[in-house]
Design an enzyme around this catalytic site. Structure first.
Site, PDB file in Angstrom:
ATOM      1  N   LYS A 143      37.981  50.263  52.053  1.00  0.00           N
ATOM      2  CA  LYS A 143      38.604  51.085  51.015  1.00  0.00           C
ATOM      3  C   LYS A 143      37.509  51.679  50.126  1.00  0.00           C
ATOM      4  O   LYS A 143      36.535  50.985  49.803  1.00  0.00           O
ATOM      5  CB  LYS A 143      39.500  50.166  50.175  1.00  0.00           C
ATOM      6  CG  LYS A 143      40.255  50.837  49.074  1.00  0.00           C
ATOM      7  CD  LYS A 143      40.845  49.808  48.120  1.00  0.00           C
ATOM      8  CE  LYS A 143      39.795  49.204  47.218  1.00  0.00           C
ATOM      9  NZ  LYS A 143      40.282  48.561  45.998  1.00  0.00           N
ATOM     10  N   LYS A 196      34.045  51.696  44.014  1.00  0.00           N
ATOM     11  CA  LYS A 196      32.754  51.796  43.331  1.00  0.00           C
ATOM     12  C   LYS A 196      31.861  50.589  43.665  1.00  0.00           C
ATOM     13  O   LYS A 196      30.684  50.735  43.961  1.00  0.00           O
ATOM     14  CB  LYS A 196      32.989  51.859  41.824  1.00  0.00           C
ATOM     15  CG  LYS A 196      31.761  52.219  41.066  1.00  0.00           C
ATOM     16  CD  LYS A 196      32.071  53.228  39.997  1.00  0.00           C
ATOM     17  CE  LYS A 196      30.807  53.963  39.635  1.00  0.00           C
ATOM     18  NZ  LYS A 196      31.031  55.280  39.124  1.00  0.00           N
ATOM     19  N   LYS A 248      37.296  36.913  45.329  1.00  0.00           N
ATOM     20  CA  LYS A 248      36.177  36.539  44.464  1.00  0.00           C
ATOM     21  C   LYS A 248      35.714  35.127  44.831  1.00  0.00           C
ATOM     22  O   LYS A 248      34.518  34.851  44.920  1.00  0.00           O
ATOM     23  CB  LYS A 248      36.656  36.606  43.009  1.00  0.00           C
ATOM     24  CG  LYS A 248      35.617  36.287  41.986  1.00  0.00           C
ATOM     25  CD  LYS A 248      34.890  37.525  41.541  1.00  0.00           C
ATOM     26  CE  LYS A 248      33.958  37.187  40.395  1.00  0.00           C
ATOM     27  NZ  LYS A 248      32.707  37.854  40.453  1.00  0.00           N
TER      28      LYS A 248
HETATM   29  P1  TYM Z   1      41.913  50.676  39.344  1.00  0.00           P
HETATM   30  O1  TYM Z   1      41.345  51.107  38.026  1.00  0.00           O
HETATM   31  O2  TYM Z   1      41.072  49.807  40.210  1.00  0.00           O
HETATM   32  O3  TYM Z   1      42.318  51.940  40.184  1.00  0.00           O
HETATM   33  C1  TYM Z   1      43.066  53.003  39.633  1.00  0.00           C
HETATM   34  C2  TYM Z   1      44.054  53.497  40.672  1.00  0.00           C
HETATM   35  O4  TYM Z   1      43.354  54.028  41.809  1.00  0.00           O
HETATM   36  C3  TYM Z   1      43.877  53.452  42.996  1.00  0.00           C
HETATM   37  N1  TYM Z   1      42.789  53.381  43.993  1.00  0.00           N
HETATM   38  C4  TYM Z   1      42.866  53.883  45.237  1.00  0.00           C
HETATM   39  N2  TYM Z   1      43.863  54.533  45.866  1.00  0.00           N
HETATM   40  C5  TYM Z   1      43.635  54.918  47.148  1.00  0.00           C
HETATM   41  N3  TYM Z   1      42.456  54.696  47.798  1.00  0.00           N
HETATM   42  C6  TYM Z   1      41.436  54.062  47.201  1.00  0.00           C
HETATM   43  N4  TYM Z   1      40.291  53.862  47.848  1.00  0.00           N
HETATM   44  C7  TYM Z   1      41.619  53.610  45.849  1.00  0.00           C
HETATM   45  N5  TYM Z   1      40.830  52.949  44.972  1.00  0.00           N
HETATM   46  C8  TYM Z   1      41.571  52.817  43.836  1.00  0.00           C
HETATM   47  C9  TYM Z   1      44.351  52.076  42.569  1.00  0.00           C
HETATM   48  O5  TYM Z   1      45.285  51.532  43.478  1.00  0.00           O
HETATM   49  C10 TYM Z   1      44.952  52.385  41.207  1.00  0.00           C
HETATM   50  O6  TYM Z   1      46.271  52.876  41.346  1.00  0.00           O
HETATM   51  N6  TYM Z   1      44.920  46.909  38.055  1.00  0.00           N
HETATM   52  C11 TYM Z   1      44.814  48.362  38.043  1.00  0.00           C
HETATM   53  C12 TYM Z   1      44.994  48.977  36.668  1.00  0.00           C
HETATM   54  C13 TYM Z   1      46.235  48.526  35.971  1.00  0.00           C
HETATM   55  C14 TYM Z   1      47.560  48.963  36.256  1.00  0.00           C
HETATM   56  C15 TYM Z   1      48.385  48.264  35.324  1.00  0.00           C
HETATM   57  C16 TYM Z   1      48.089  49.860  37.178  1.00  0.00           C
HETATM   58  C17 TYM Z   1      46.299  47.645  34.938  1.00  0.00           C
HETATM   59  N7  TYM Z   1      47.578  47.483  34.552  1.00  0.00           N
HETATM   60  C18 TYM Z   1      49.751  48.473  35.328  1.00  0.00           C
HETATM   61  C19 TYM Z   1      49.475  50.033  37.182  1.00  0.00           C
HETATM   62  C20 TYM Z   1      50.299  49.350  36.262  1.00  0.00           C
HETATM   63  C21 TYM Z   1      43.427  48.742  38.538  1.00  0.00           C
HETATM   64  O7  TYM Z   1      42.479  48.035  38.305  1.00  0.00           O
HETATM   65  O8  TYM Z   1      43.330  49.979  39.120  1.00  0.00           O
END
Ligand code: TYM
Length: 334
Positions: free
Chosen positions: A198, A201, A114
């Site tokens: 990757k 969105k 960022k």
């Molecule tokens: P988030 O909401 O960005 O994504 C949700 C999950 O999808 C996975 N992901 C992907 N995996 C493979 N290829 C991709 N292109 C791809 N894009 C997204 C992410 O790795 C994630 O597993 N910080 C986390 C949410 C969170 C969380 C937690 C997760 C908050 N607290 C505690 C685990 C434990 C997040 O923003 O994921």
């Protein structure tokens, strides 16, 4: 022996999930429901770093819960809840900030990326900076064995382990077991339709799951293939070709995929046909989920009830850990 505990979450920062989320995280999470004791949640407080509009946030939360349920999270098998319904997440985050240095927080990718984009710390909110601490609290409250996520979350889990280790060492305790990142080699990082970065969105390189068919078709038609192939009669490369990567994930007709690959390499099939077949396979794979989602969307009360029940179960567990922590640090006994 009791089943191992697993925890994971999704941030409702967009209004629906894409196939990167699905294959990288949601599908493994669904599979684990049967063999582990699973806690899954919608990280609504995390979304505040980017979504600061009440209507949008409310809608996103509801949509992501619908996605999760439609794709196969079963409230009978897992505890599904909303982060803000369990105050212990915020309470533990306040404590954990004391067991990690400012320097280490400055090295977190999300913050550094960022900073590179916006070039000034003035435009970065503290929610974003503190995000990994809240995430550590999300995880450590449930003392999970593992956290199934995509590759982009690895650094957050490593930080969580550092915080847990620091805490345990400070008080000579073993309150926090160190959580394992459960990240798949094959699908931990799904590449976007630009063929380079990757799928995400915010980069506009996604293939959705629940969008209108016309939208999904357009996303698929726009996917990067083999840039060196000018005509359908040129032999093309299948390696590193996103369209074939997606075929391998989505298309359950393995004979068709093998045949398309062979024809592509021989220069006897055009990109459009390969993509049309991918679109058809996408429809086939996600049709049952789309149907379930449409039904659930008609019953918001049921969805709320699922979240209420999930929150009760999660709170019961989380509160115990919080009390244990409060006792260890010395704010409980007086
Ligand atoms: P988030 O909401 O960005 O994504 C949700 C999950 O999808 C996975 N992901 C992907 N995996 C493979 N290829 C991709 N292109 C791809 N894009 C997204 C992410 O790795 C994630 O597993 N910080 C986390 C949410 C969170 C969380 C937690 C997760 C908050 N607290 C505690 C685990 C434990 C997040 O923003 O994921």
């Amino acid at each position: 022996m009791s089943k191992q505990r697993i925890l994971s979450g999704i941030t409702p920062s967009g209004n629906s999930l894409h196939i990167g989320n699905y294959f990288g995280a949601v599908q493994p999470q669904i599979q684990l429901q049967h063999s582990a004791q699973t806690y899954y949640f919608v990280a609504d407080l995390h979304a505040l770093t980017t979504i600061q509009n009440r209507e949008v946030l409310e809608k996103n939360i509801f949509e992501v819960v619908l996605d999760y349920l439609a794709l196969g999270l079963d409230p009978e098998q897992c505890v599904l809840f909303r982060q803000s319904d369990v105050p212990a997440h915020s309470q533990l985050a306040v404590v954990l900030g004391n067991y990690i240095s400012f320097g280490q927080m400055q090295r977190m990718h999300a913050f550094k990326d960022k900073l590179q984009k916006d070039t000034t710390v003035e435009s970065i909110n503290m929610g974003l900076f503190n995000y990994p601490i809240l995430m550590a609290a999300d995880i450590l409250l449930y003392k999970p064995y593992g956290v199934p996520v995509g590759e982009d979350q690895r650094q957050h889990i490593e930080l969580t382990r550092d915080i847990a280790e620091n805490f345990n060492r400070t008080y000579n305790t073993d309150v926090f077991p160190l959580p394992e990142p459960l990240i798949s080699q094959e699908v931990g990082k799904i590449i976007g339709t630009d063929g380079q970065r990757k799928m995400s969105k915010s980069l506009g390189n996604i293939i959705g799951i629940f969008e209108d068919e016309a939208v999904i078709r357009k996303q698929i038609m726009g996917a990067y293939t083999d840039p060196n192939r000018k005509r359908a009669t040129d032999p093309g490369s299948v390696e590193g070709n996103t369209v074939f990567l997606y075929h391998d994930l989505i298309n359950d007709n393995v004979d068709e995929v093998a045949e398309l690959k062979a024809r592509y390499q021989a220069g006897t099939v055009g990109d459009v046909e390969v993509k049309e077949k991918l679109f058809t396979a996408h429809q086939r794979m996600f049709a049952p989920a789309r149907q379930r989602r449409a039904e659930l969307a008609q019953d918001p009360e049921r969805v709320k009830e699922i979240l209420r029940e999930g929150a009760q179960k999660a709170q019961a567990f989380a509160q115990q850990t919080l009390e244990e922590v409060y006792t260890v640090i010395g704010v409980k006994g007086v």
